[in-house]
Scaffold this active site. Structure first.
Site, PDB file in Angstrom:
ATOM      1  CG  ASP A 107      -2.162  -0.926   0.904  1.00 23.97           C
ATOM      2  OD1 ASP A 107      -2.599  -0.981  -0.256  1.00 23.97           O
ATOM      3  OD2 ASP A 107      -2.629  -1.593   1.837  1.00 23.97           O
ATOM      4  CG  ASP A 128      -7.551  -3.879  -1.973  1.00 26.35           C
ATOM      5  OD1 ASP A 128      -8.021  -4.837  -2.597  1.00 26.35           O
ATOM      6  OD2 ASP A 128      -7.818  -3.665  -0.782  1.00 26.35           O
TER       7      ASP A 128
HETATM    8  N1  GLY Z   1      -7.060  -1.618   0.745  1.00 26.19           N
HETATM    9  C1  GLY Z   1      -7.702  -2.125   1.895  1.00 26.19           C
HETATM   10  C2  GLY Z   1      -9.155  -1.916   1.885  1.00 26.19           C
HETATM   11  O1  GLY Z   1      -9.729  -1.442   0.934  1.00 26.19           O
HETATM   12  O2  GLY Z   1      -9.755  -2.224   2.893  1.00 26.19           O
END
Ligand code: GLY
Length: 373
Positions: A87, A148
């Site tokens: 992330d 994601d």
């Molecule tokens: N990227 C983690 C979520 O969307 O919860």
């Protein structure tokens, strides 16, 4: 209505600077944001809200608070605090890269480039993927991608452009292609995650982490796909990403409930208790707005997409935003982090607030967020 909603969002952000006092909001508990010292995957969203507020108002207090967050991200990179995950794009696109986009700040640029290098360390050549979670070789997560991750790829394309090193973009394209082939299903729905053999790269199976079931469609995952593939079309010019974003968007819009704001998973049984995920709708508005920018003016799906943006925004502003509650910390009620994991299933989510603000800035000011310059 949009201008008033944006003003309300900026006013709340201004109040939150003092409330948060240098810490970072994540999700709420009993309507109060849980704060941390820049140790989660969500910390960039607060920076992004401060930068958006600064750009829209030119108030020095917003800039000062935003720059302070960038300092915190500099310390975080230097100490490598909670950065062993994918992330990094969410974290550094909306903080350091945003400062570079807005002000051309060279130290912010090198910080964002350093972050891109950290993200590159998640690349696993044997299986040909960016590992989302966990240490290399981890039994469950070692060969796992998640949808994601598409929103982390813009940092790599940006790094390729500003270093002249194509490797960043080559890896981003390989990840995008794997995501398109394996995460998006034939009926335009999506898996949250997909497993591959760590040694050979052989595809094994789809699954979920935050969705209702392995074969269901977690609505936030679908939202990340809509926005992520729309951005991939911008970066690559490859129409297969535009088509994928479009197909996923239509699938999403066909499943909007009456009030325009989605439940947390398209397969979750609907009862009066079923949780929503307002953040998924906020992300989707931004993604469709991005998609519409490059769709030809006479495209037959334009009307349905524009109507989808309108319905979702009307729903958020009319029923889920905290407009009329001046002391509320959050901008959007009824986000869900992980209903499956019973983690903040019905609360404020800082990313929901960020994308709601980005959506309002897009529709009022033509802003495009900080994913590319
Ligand atoms: N990227 C983690 C979520 O969307 O919860």
């Amino acid at each position: 209505m949009l201008q008033a909603a944006l003003k309300d969002a900026i006013d709340k952000t201004r109040k939150n600077i003092a409330r948060f006092n240098g810490k970072f909001p994540h999700v709420s508990e009993n309507d109060v944001y849980q704060l941390n010292d820049n140790t989660d995957w969500t910390n960039g969203f607060w920076s992004g809200m401060l930068w958006l507020s600064y750009e829209l108002t030119k108030e020095a207090d917003f800039r000062e608070a935003a720059v302070r967050t960038v300092g915190s991200f500099r310390d975080r990179l230097a100490s490598h605090t909670v950065l062993d995950h994918h992330d990094i794009g969410f974290l550094y696109s909306l903080s350091a890269k945003a400062q570079w986009i807005i002000e051309g700040d060279e130290s912010a640029k090198s910080l964002a480039l350093g972050a891109a290098d950290v993200l590159m360390k998640r690349w696993r050549p044997k299986s040909g993927l960016i590992q989302a979670w966990g240490q290399e070789g981890h039994e469950k997560n070692g060969g796992r991608i998640i949808i994601d991750c598409l929103m982390n790829l813009p940092l790599l394309f940006w790094a390729a452009k500003h270093t002249g090193d194509d490797r960043y973009a080559e890896i981003a394209v390989q990840q995008a292609e794997k995501s398109r082939r394996f995460l998006v299903r034939g009926d335009d729905s999506s898996y949250h995650t997909f497993y591959f053999d760590q040694e050979t790269g052989e595809p094994l199976r789809g699954g979920t982490e935050q969705g209702y079931a392995d074969g269901s469609t977690w609505t936030r995952g679908q939202a990340w796909g809509i926005y992520g593939f729309a951005l991939l079309y911008h970066f690559t010019g490859d129409t297969c990403y535009q088509e994928t974003s479009l197909r996923m968007a239509k699938h999403f819009l066909e499943r909007l409930p009456e009030d325009g704001v989605v439940y947390w998973d398209f397969s979750a049984p609907i009862t009066p208790e079923t949780k929503r995920d307002s953040s998924a709708s906020a992300i989707t508005i931004c993604g469709i707005h991005e998609l519409l920018k490059r769709l030809p003016s006479g495209h037959p799906d334009r009307a349905v997409l524009e109507e989808g943006v309108r319905r979702q925004l009307d729903g958020l502003i009319g029923k889920y935003a905290t407009i009329g509650k001046p002391d509320a910390e959050g901008l959007l009620e009824r986000g869900s982090y992980s209903v499956r994991g019973n983690a903040s299933p019905d609360d404020y989510m800082i990313w929901g607030d960020y994308y709601y603000m980005e959506a309002l800035a897009r529709l009022t000011e033509g802003h495009k967020g900080y994913w590319y310059e």
